[in-house]
Design a protein around this motif. Structure first.
Motif, mmCIF file in Angstrom:
data_model
loop_
_atom_site.group_PDB
_atom_site.id
_atom_site.type_symbol
_atom_site.label_atom_id
_atom_site.label_comp_id
_atom_site.label_asym_id
_atom_site.label_seq_id
_atom_site.Cartn_x
_atom_site.Cartn_y
_atom_site.Cartn_z
ATOM 1 N N ALA A 1 0.888 -1.279 0.048
ATOM 2 C CA ALA A 1 -0.050 0.132 -0.014
ATOM 3 C C ALA A 1 1.042 1.273 0.077
ATOM 4 O O ALA A 1 0.505 2.203 -0.750
ATOM 5 C CB ALA A 1 -0.832 -0.006 1.239
ATOM 6 N N GLY A 2 1.862 1.408 0.817
ATOM 7 C CA GLY A 2 3.024 2.362 1.052
ATOM 8 C C GLY A 2 3.489 2.559 -0.655
ATOM 9 O O GLY A 2 3.699 3.705 -0.939
ATOM 10 N N ALA A 3 3.670 1.670 -1.168
ATOM 11 C CA ALA A 3 4.296 1.459 -2.684
ATOM 12 C C ALA A 3 3.541 2.304 -3.696
ATOM 13 O O ALA A 3 3.872 2.949 -4.660
ATOM 14 C CB ALA A 3 4.729 0.477 -2.982
ATOM 15 N N LEU A 4 2.327 1.974 -3.409
ATOM 16 C CA LEU A 4 1.292 2.703 -4.241
ATOM 17 C C LEU A 4 1.287 3.916 -4.301
ATOM 18 O O LEU A 4 1.299 4.847 -5.304
ATOM 19 C CB LEU A 4 -0.126 2.153 -3.970
ATOM 20 N N VAL A 5 1.161 4.677 -2.991
ATOM 21 C CA VAL A 5 1.399 6.178 -2.902
ATOM 22 C C VAL A 5 2.505 6.832 -3.117
ATOM 23 O O VAL A 5 2.629 7.590 -3.788
ATOM 24 C CB VAL A 5 1.217 6.442 -1.270
ATOM 25 N N LEU B 1 -6.666 14.667 -6.891
ATOM 26 C CA LEU B 1 -7.667 14.056 -6.272
ATOM 27 C C LEU B 1 -7.413 12.563 -6.069
ATOM 28 O O LEU B 1 -7.897 11.914 -5.011
ATOM 29 C CB LEU B 1 -8.883 14.292 -7.260
ATOM 30 N N ALA B 2 -7.123 11.956 -7.170
ATOM 31 C CA ALA B 2 -6.559 10.814 -6.962
ATOM 32 C C ALA B 2 -5.447 10.230 -6.121
ATOM 33 O O ALA B 2 -5.738 9.235 -5.374
ATOM 34 C CB ALA B 2 -6.168 10.134 -8.523
ATOM 35 N N THR B 3 -4.466 10.973 -6.071
ATOM 36 C CA THR B 3 -3.540 10.810 -5.151
ATOM 37 C C THR B 3 -4.005 11.035 -3.702
ATOM 38 O O THR B 3 -3.651 10.206 -2.700
ATOM 39 C CB THR B 3 -2.099 11.631 -5.413
ATOM 40 N N GLY B 4 -4.657 12.247 -3.532
ATOM 41 C CA GLY B 4 -5.253 12.374 -2.245
ATOM 42 C C GLY B 4 -6.223 11.332 -1.526
ATOM 43 O O GLY B 4 -6.052 10.961 -0.470
ATOM 44 N N LEU B 5 -7.047 10.537 -2.379
ATOM 45 C CA LEU B 5 -7.965 9.567 -1.959
ATOM 46 C C LEU B 5 -7.111 8.296 -1.813
ATOM 47 O O LEU B 5 -7.600 7.606 -0.666
ATOM 48 C CB LEU B 5 -8.965 9.471 -3.074
ATOM 49 N N LEU B 6 -6.005 8.023 -2.449
ATOM 50 C CA LEU B 6 -5.103 6.984 -2.309
ATOM 51 C C LEU B 6 -4.499 7.211 -0.888
ATOM 52 O O LEU B 6 -4.222 6.347 -0.088
ATOM 53 C CB LEU B 6 -4.077 6.719 -3.249
ATOM 54 N N SER B 7 -4.109 8.301 -0.801
ATOM 55 C CA SER B 7 -3.208 8.869 0.518
ATOM 56 C C SER B 7 -3.989 8.568 1.702
ATOM 57 O O SER B 7 -3.698 8.343 2.808
ATOM 58 C CB SER B 7 -2.642 10.095 0.342
ATOM 59 N N LEU B 8 -5.381 9.288 1.410
ATOM 60 C CA LEU B 8 -6.226 9.101 2.763
ATOM 61 C C LEU B 8 -6.470 7.616 3.086
ATOM 62 O O LEU B 8 -6.568 7.077 4.260
ATOM 63 C CB LEU B 8 -7.706 9.610 2.248
ATOM 64 N N LEU B 9 -6.692 6.697 2.106
ATOM 65 C CA LEU B 9 -6.937 5.233 2.274
ATOM 66 C C LEU B 9 -5.669 4.523 2.981
ATOM 67 O O LEU B 9 -5.778 3.558 4.024
ATOM 68 C CB LEU B 9 -7.107 4.520 0.867
ATOM 69 N N THR C 1 -3.340 6.046 4.753
ATOM 70 C CA THR C 1 -3.213 6.530 6.017
ATOM 71 C C THR C 1 -4.167 6.001 7.269
ATOM 72 O O THR C 1 -3.808 5.685 8.098
ATOM 73 C CB THR C 1 -3.504 8.297 6.177
ATOM 74 N N TRP C 2 -5.338 5.845 6.692
ATOM 75 C CA TRP C 2 -6.318 5.194 7.670
ATOM 76 C C TRP C 2 -5.750 3.542 7.780
ATOM 77 O O TRP C 2 -5.806 3.220 8.716
ATOM 78 C CB TRP C 2 -7.835 4.983 6.924
ATOM 79 N N TYR C 3 -5.467 2.912 6.725
ATOM 80 C CA TYR C 3 -5.106 1.415 6.932
ATOM 81 C C TYR C 3 -4.016 1.267 7.488
ATOM 82 O O TYR C 3 -3.879 0.381 8.354
ATOM 83 C CB TYR C 3 -4.683 0.913 5.325
ATOM 84 N N ALA C 4 -2.816 2.211 7.496
ATOM 85 C CA ALA C 4 -1.716 2.236 8.332
ATOM 86 C C ALA C 4 -1.501 2.769 9.854
ATOM 87 O O ALA C 4 -0.549 2.524 10.545
ATOM 88 C CB ALA C 4 -0.478 2.811 7.508
ATOM 89 N N ALA C 5 -2.713 3.116 10.065
ATOM 90 C CA ALA C 5 -2.992 3.643 11.627
ATOM 91 C C ALA C 5 -2.508 2.593 12.544
ATOM 92 O O ALA C 5 -1.736 2.941 13.528
ATOM 93 C CB ALA C 5 -4.231 4.129 11.870
ATOM 94 N N ARG D 1 1.945 9.716 3.842
ATOM 95 C CA ARG D 1 1.092 9.678 4.792
ATOM 96 C C ARG D 1 0.275 11.384 4.520
ATOM 97 O O ARG D 1 1.142 12.193 3.646
ATOM 98 C CB ARG D 1 1.322 9.602 5.977
ATOM 99 N N GLY D 2 -0.838 11.755 4.793
ATOM 100 C CA GLY D 2 -1.247 12.852 4.978
ATOM 101 C C GLY D 2 -1.248 13.609 3.775
ATOM 102 O O GLY D 2 -1.933 13.367 2.728
ATOM 103 N N LEU D 3 -0.780 15.158 3.589
ATOM 104 C CA LEU D 3 -0.969 15.916 2.737
ATOM 105 C C LEU D 3 -0.031 15.924 1.673
ATOM 106 O O LEU D 3 -0.204 16.216 0.636
ATOM 107 C CB LEU D 3 -1.143 17.298 3.260
ATOM 108 N N VAL D 4 1.339 15.328 2.152
ATOM 109 C CA VAL D 4 2.418 15.700 1.197
ATOM 110 C C VAL D 4 2.180 14.825 -0.113
ATOM 111 O O VAL D 4 2.693 15.540 -1.279
ATOM 112 C CB VAL D 4 3.823 14.995 1.868
ATOM 113 N N PRO D 5 1.561 13.573 -0.307
ATOM 114 C CA PRO D 5 1.363 13.218 -1.689
ATOM 115 C C PRO D 5 0.521 14.102 -2.618
ATOM 116 O O PRO D 5 0.920 14.099 -3.751
ATOM 117 C CB PRO D 5 0.657 11.936 -1.410
ATOM 118 N N LEU D 6 -0.452 14.852 -2.065
ATOM 119 C CA LEU D 6 -0.998 15.894 -2.737
ATOM 120 C C LEU D 6 0.112 16.868 -3.396
ATOM 121 O O LEU D 6 -0.189 17.277 -4.643
ATOM 122 C CB LEU D 6 -1.959 16.678 -2.026
#
Length: 338
Positions: free
Chosen positions: A67-71, A123-131, A133-137, A155-160
């Motif tokens: 999942a991290g590699a995707l982001v 939008l695409a990267t932000g949704l993926l990052s949100l997912l 971030t939630w999964y990795a909590a 995580r968070g905002l940086v991928p945007l």
């Protein structure tokens, strides 16, 4: 122009949307299952202290890394496959002349293409990052390392900010190279170099780190351990220095994660001769002579409460770079094709 841009790039956008739906389905299902397995297990213990918790976490480690590699890869691929062909393909095939001959100003043409593509990328990267971030909590609560350089990028905002920068970089590269494949290769290379350079040379200086002389095992906010003696020649002697390792959970340790000289409360480096240990012969097997001494480590670190400050600062940095590249692209479009 918005409709034309959509028609030109809808295959890319729909493909990204389909991949995002698949990733979301997997992460949501597996994330809910993970939380169900963790329900009722203690969460305030670290590695090798709670066997059941560790088993559950380690069982999902591969999915977590994937999942991290995707982001990590998403902005780079977006820059190469969306940003680089944005202008290069038009110039390579000559279709830009048809558009401009229909009384569409080149500034409006560029703005529509850049804005729509950047918005879709963010939008695409932000949704993926949100997912992610939630999964990795649960992993973040267990590992306490989300501030570390590589994980910080996922995580968070940086991928945007990464996504916006990647599109602008690809578009600018495509304009000046005018060849799609060359622009894609250069975009990937430059974006990768920036992603390596920023954590090493820029991020540590966004805010002055905290410098402290920290006692090992101090409270529940810091983890440290006695690592042994520094014996370059392989022999233990009176001048052998104690070395220790310190970690700041949820913080970013800039110096001290690798073995560092152990010190006393005054900052003096401790050696075997300064400890109540035998000056010759083997050390007591229980290490009691070391345990009777309070050990400290000098450390530079960024505290955990600065995490979102760094997220905002780095996101802003990438957005500024994206805006600068967009301005350069606009200037180049007018000058080189005027």
């Amino acid at each position: 122009m918005t409709w034309l841009t959509w028609r030109q790039h809808r295959t890319q956008f729909l493909t990204a949307a389909a991949l995002l739906v698949l990733a979301a389905a997997y992460l949501l299902v597996d994330g809910i299952r993970l939380r169900h397995e963790l329900h009722g297990l203690p969460t305030d213990c670290g590695l090798n202290q709670c066997f059941d918790l560790e088993q559950v976490i380690q069982g999902r480690r591969n999915a977590y890394l994937a999942a991290g590699a995707l982001v990590l890869l998403a902005p780079a691929l977006i820059g190469a496959f969306w940003g680089a062909p944005l202008i290069a393909r038009e110039l390579e095939t000559g279709t830009h002349r048809t558009v401009w001959n229909q009384s569409v100003p080149r500034g409006r043409w560029l703005a529509a293409k850049l804005l729509l593509t950047t918005a879709a990328a963010v939008l695409a990267t932000g949704l993926l990052s949100l997912l992610v971030t939630w999964y990795a909590a649960p992993f973040d609560r267990f590992d306490h390392d989300r501030f570390q350089p590589l994980l910080f990028d996922l995580r968070g905002l940086v991928p945007l900010g990464y996504a916006a920068f990647a599109v602008a970089l690809g578009a600018c590269t495509g304009l000046f190279l005018r060849r799609t494949l060359a622009a894609m290769a250069v975009t990937l290379a430059v974006f990768t170099a920036v992603q390596v350079l920023v954590p090493l040379a820029v991020r540590p200086h966004l805010q002055q780190p905290v410098h402290e002389l920290v006692a090992l095992g101090e409270g529940s906010t810091r983890h440290g351990s006695f690592a042994g003696f520094d014996t370059p020649d392989g022999r233990l002697g009176p001048d052998s220095r104690l070395i220790a390792v310190l970690d700041v959970p949820d913080g970013w340790v800039l110096s001290g994660r690798t073995p560092q000289p152990a010190r006393d409360a005054t900052g003096r480096v401790l050696t075997l001769a300064s400890l109540p240990c035998p000056s010759s012969g083997p050390l007591p097997p229980d290490g009691s002579c070391v345990a009777r001494v309070d050990l400290y480590v000098a450390v530079d670190y960024q505290p955990a409460d600065r995490y979102w400050t760094f997220q905002l600062a780095e996101t802003g940095l990438y957005l500024v770079l994206a805006a600068a590249l967009a301005a350069l692209t606009s200037w180049g479009l007018r000058r080189r094709l005027g």
